[in-house]
Structure formats: structure tokens, C-alpha cells
Design an enzyme around this catalytic site. Structure first.
Site, PDB file in Angstrom:
ATOM      1  CG  ASP A  27      42.204  40.750  40.869  1.00 42.05           C
ATOM      2  OD1 ASP A  27      42.850  39.912  41.545  1.00 42.05           O
ATOM      3  OD2 ASP A  27      41.985  41.909  41.257  1.00 42.05           O
ATOM      4  CE  LYS A  55      42.522  39.054  49.418  1.00 40.56           C
ATOM      5  NZ  LYS A  55      42.137  39.860  50.540  1.00 40.56           N
ATOM      6  CE1 TYR A  79      39.966  48.051  46.497  1.00 39.26           C
ATOM      7  CE2 TYR A  79      40.783  45.911  47.211  1.00 39.26           C
ATOM      8  CZ  TYR A  79      40.886  47.289  47.198  1.00 39.26           C
ATOM      9  OH  TYR A  79      41.905  47.904  47.882  1.00 39.26           O
TER      10      TYR A  79
HETATM   11  N1  PMP Z   1      42.263  42.074  43.897  1.00 37.93           N
HETATM   12  C1  PMP Z   1      41.309  41.474  44.602  1.00 37.93           C
HETATM   13  C2  PMP Z   1      40.305  40.623  43.897  1.00 37.93           C
HETATM   14  C3  PMP Z   1      41.267  41.613  45.988  1.00 37.93           C
HETATM   15  O1  PMP Z   1      40.299  41.013  46.677  1.00 37.93           O
HETATM   16  C4  PMP Z   1      42.245  42.398  46.626  1.00 37.93           C
HETATM   17  C5  PMP Z   1      42.272  42.600  48.134  1.00 37.93           C
HETATM   18  N2  PMP Z   1      41.245  42.116  48.851  1.00 37.93           N
HETATM   19  C6  PMP Z   1      43.221  43.011  45.849  1.00 37.93           C
HETATM   20  C7  PMP Z   1      43.210  42.817  44.484  1.00 37.93           C
HETATM   21  C8  PMP Z   1      44.290  43.844  46.466  1.00 37.93           C
HETATM   22  O2  PMP Z   1      45.144  43.042  47.204  1.00 37.93           O
HETATM   23  P1  PMP Z   1      46.016  43.658  48.393  1.00 37.93           P
HETATM   24  O3  PMP Z   1      45.070  44.014  49.481  1.00 37.93           O
HETATM   25  O4  PMP Z   1      46.962  42.546  48.754  1.00 37.93           O
HETATM   26  O5  PMP Z   1      46.731  44.829  47.835  1.00 37.93           O
END
Ligand code: PMP
Length: 428
Positions: free
Chosen positions: A241, A269, A146
């Protein structure tokens, strides 16, 4: 709010009248475990307190940002101090500079960094840079990873040719989905095939190097290295990511653990210490393509706001100076050994990487890609989840979400958790 006459049930009923599905992010709705969500009035260290006044040991920790637990005193002090300075200027200030210097000094692949407000924004922007740098249209992602909710990332593997994708959300056009290629995790052969056929179109490969959004699908390091080899042979970029794994898998995330230098990296995060932050970073020549230095446009009214910058810096400094990631790794490894034993009679096993763990149905083989996952998972997890709630243990409300241990989860807290989980499994 706590201890008043409010109940989570009533609040959810009201919420349903004003917000889609009653929530502001889908997984909060308990849809995959059933029942109505708990409304929490406050958090403290390892605990969340519901509006009814019940205490829960919180293993969700806001899905990762709270690596020091709720209301870490050092972070809270900085937050309070910063409030007195004002919290959004829309102009240059020293706070984002301090955080940018700290990150670029400690993470060698982050030669330049740009702050945004979420992981989604960070990914969107990194993809734009990759397309601009290579002049190519396609992005290769992995099934089960994701990357936030940018249109081009809301795709899944198509049923046809290897690599083809179809949209995974209403509102994402097939035209956009067709510019994303999807490969299974843990599958060198398919990856090679996609590069052979479409390598010249691929601007970048994006991967969660510690895939933690479909359970915890830990990859073989050889597979991750293969991605670098193939991408670079084909003049495609590699984007890590690290929105979850950054400052968590180790201080330098998975890039540090693997000893690699991705071309671009996305963070979120932990980087904001619990306030709204994302960032993309990487090679100087690539990042200098971003406006106003270059022609890749990306902007943000609330980007790099002082509250998030200073709580982020306080969090990262504590992680670094107190070697928190090492402490958490030791503590979690031991906790997980015990947790495996406690959950075994219920048919569950546990896997972890540093302070991220995942409870899953027992399996004969390592779980590395979607094809390895068991269809029984959701039903088994839902039962366990509700039993754990009744014992005062809160996990993210889906069997496909991972758990997080924070610095506030002391050995005493973890021992208490194990006792309660043992009771829960006995009653299953
Ligand atoms: N990339 C990863 C690996 C994530 O786990 C997440 C959210 N859990 C995101 C991108 C998106 O981040 P956000 O919810 O702050 O938009």
C-alpha cells in the site's frame, strides 16, 4: 472568504449543525489535540491562509498529495487547460491512457493499472483481486498500518490468539473482521507463527512498506523481505500500500527503494496531484482478472476523470524530469537535523524518510511497532501543536500523523519555520 468577518469558530459551530462532528474526515476535527479547527480559505506554495487572514507554513499539505506545494504553477496551468475540455465524460479519453502509460513505463511492477477515486477504493479492489486469484478468504495486515476505511481493514489485533482480529469501528461485523488477520510490525516470529497456522487461508499480506499512519514506524528492510519470503512460500500475494509512500519515498516509492516487485500495489494522493485519485496496479495476470477483461467486478462513474488524470500526469512528470524526490530528500534531511536540535529541549525527537517526517517524544530505542510507542505522546504533542499554531506553523492535528515537506518549502521557508519552532519550544 479571507479577511471577511468570518471566523473559524463560527464556521465550525455552523458545521456542527450539518456534518457529523462538523467535518468530512475525522482527523480534521482537532479531537486529539483539543480546540476548534482552523478553517482555511486558500493555499499557496508552502502556505495556508485561514479565513481570518492568518498565514501558516503548512506541513500537512493535504496529508501528502501536494508534493509540489499548493497551486504549483505547472500543475495549475494543466488544470486550467483541462477545464476547457470538460471534466467528466464517463467514456474513453486519451488522458488516463497517458497517465497509465507513464506509470507502467516507469514502475516495472505496475504491468497494468486501474484508476479509481481514492486510496480506500484502490485497497478494496486489490484485496478483491487477491481473493479471486488465490481462492482464499483471509488477508493479513499489520497492527498500526492504515489502509483506508474498507470494512475488512478497520480491524485491530485481537486479545486472543496470534493473528486474530476484532473490528475497530462500529458497523464492521465480527464475521468480516474474522477474515482479517493482524500481526505486529517488526515481528518475524509472530509472522512465521501466523503463516504456519493459517498460511493456506491467506490470500494476501498487505502492508504500508513505510508505515506512516501511526507515526512513522520505519521497518527493517530484512523484515519487509521476510514478508515476501513467507508469503510467496505459502502462495500468498504481497500487496504494497503505497498511497503515502508512492512517488514520495522515492519516485518508485518503497518498492523501488527496497528493490522488490510486489504482486499488487495501491496508489493515491500524489498520483492525482491533489485531485481525487487512487489506483491499483501490478502483475498482468492478476490485473487481467479485473472486469471487463476478467470476472473481478470493479467500476466507477468518476474513475479516471480528465482533471485528475492530467494534474496527476503533470505532477509525476515534474517529479521525474526535475528529480524532485532527490531535492526533497536532501532538503528534508538537513531540515530534520536542525529540527531535532530545536525540539530537543521540549523532549521531542524527529525521524524522517525522504520528505516525510514525524515529531515524537524522545525514545531510547527505534520506534518500529505499536509496542514501542509512548503513552505520553498525545498530551505532549497537543501542547506543542497549539504553540506552533500561535507561531504560524500548521501540522496535521494529531501526534500520530506525519509531516510533509513539499518542493515549495524552500530553504528560506524552512529556515523561517525553524526560527518559529524554536520560539515555540522556548515558550512551552
Ligand atoms: N492507504 C494508506 C497508506 C493511506 O495513508 C490512506 C489515507 N491516508 C489510504 C490508504 C486511504 O486513502 P483515501 O483517504 O484516499 O481513501
Amino acid at each position: 472568504m479571507e479577511n471577511s468577518k468570518l471566523t473559524s469558530k463560527d464556521l465550525f459551530a455552523r458545521s456542527l449543525r450539518v456534518a457529523p462532528g462538523g467535518v468530512h474526515s475525522p482527523v480534521r476535527a482537532f479531537k486529539s489535540v483539543g480546540g476548534t479547527p482552523i478553517f482555511f480559505a486558500r493555499g499557496e506554495g508552502p502556505y495556508l491562509y485561514s479565513v481570518e487572514g492568518e498565514r501558516f507554513i503548512d506541513f500537512c499539505q493535504s496529508f501528502g498529495p501536494n508534493i509540489l506545494g499548493h497551486r504549483d504553477p505547472d500543475v495549475e496551468r494543466v488544470l486550467r487547460e483541462t477545464v476547457e475540455l470538460g471534466w467528466c465524460f464517463g467514456a474513453c479519453e486519451p488522458y488516463s491512457l497517458q497517465l497509465a502509460e507513464f506509470v507502467t513505463q516507469h514502475l516495472p511492477w505496475a504491468e497494468r493499472i486501474r484508476f479509481v477515486c481514492s486510496g480506500t477504493e484502490a485497497v478494496m479492489s486489490a484485496l478483491r483481486v487477491a481473493r479471486a486469484a488465490t481462492g482464499r478468504p483471509s488477508i493479513l495486515k499489520f497492527d498500526g498500518c492504515y489502509h483506508g476505511h474498507a470494512d475488512s481493514m478497520l480491524v485491530r489485533a485481537g486479545s486472543g490468539l496470534a493473528g486474530e482480529a476484532s473490528s475497530d469501528s462500529a458497523g464492521v461485523s465480527e464475521a468480516i473482521a474474522s477474515q482479517t488477520l493482524v500481526c505486529p510490525l517488526d515481528d518475524e516470529k509472530t509472522l512465521e507463527g501466523i503463516f504456519l497456522e493459517k498460511g493456506r487461508d491467506i490470500a494476501a499480506v498487505i502492508i504500508e512498506p513505510m508505515p506512516a499512519n501511526y507515526g512513522l514506524l520505519l521497518q527493517r528492510p530484512e523484515f519487509l523481505h521476510k514478508i515476501f519470503d513467507l508469503a510467496h512460500q505459502n502462495k500468498s500475494l504481497v500487496i504494497f500500500d503505497e498511497v503515502i509512500s508512492g512517488f514520495r519515498a522515492s519516485f518508485g516509492g518503497m518498492a523501488e527503494r527496497l528493490g522488490v516487485k510486489p504482486d499488487l500495489v495501491t496508489y493515491g494522493k500524489i498520483l492525482g496531484g491533489g485531485l481525487a485519485v487512487g489506483a491499483y496496479a501490478g502483475r498482468e495476470d492478476l490485473m487481467d482478472m479485473v472486469a471487463p477483461a476478467g470476472r473481478v467486478y470493479q467500476a466507477g462513474t468518476l474513475s479516471a476523470n480528465p482533471l485528475a488524470m492530467r494534474t496527476g500526469l503533470a505532477t509525476l512528470m515534474k517529479l521525474k524530469n526535475q528529480m524532485v524526490n532527490d531535492t526533497l530528500e536532501k532538503r528534508t534531511n538537513e531540515f530534520v537535523l536542525n529540527l531535532k536540535e530545536v525540539l530537543s529541549p521540549g523532549g521531542f525527537d524527529v525521524i524522517n524518510l525522504n520528505s516525510v517526517f514525524w515529531i515524537h517524544p524522545k525514545s531510547q530505542k527505534p520506534l518500529r511497532s505499536l509496542k514501542d510507542l509512548d503513552g505520553k505522546m498525545s498530551a505532549m504533542f497537543s501542547k506543542l501543536f497549539h504553540k506552533l499554531i500561535s507561531k504560524g506553523i500548521y501540522l496535521a492535528p494529531s501526534g500520530y500523523e506525519v509531516g510533509f515537506i513539499s518542493l515549495a518549502h524552500t530553504e528560506a521557508v524552512l529556515t523561517e519555520a525553524l526560527t518559529k519552532i524554536k520560539e515555540a519550544v522556548r515558550e512551552l
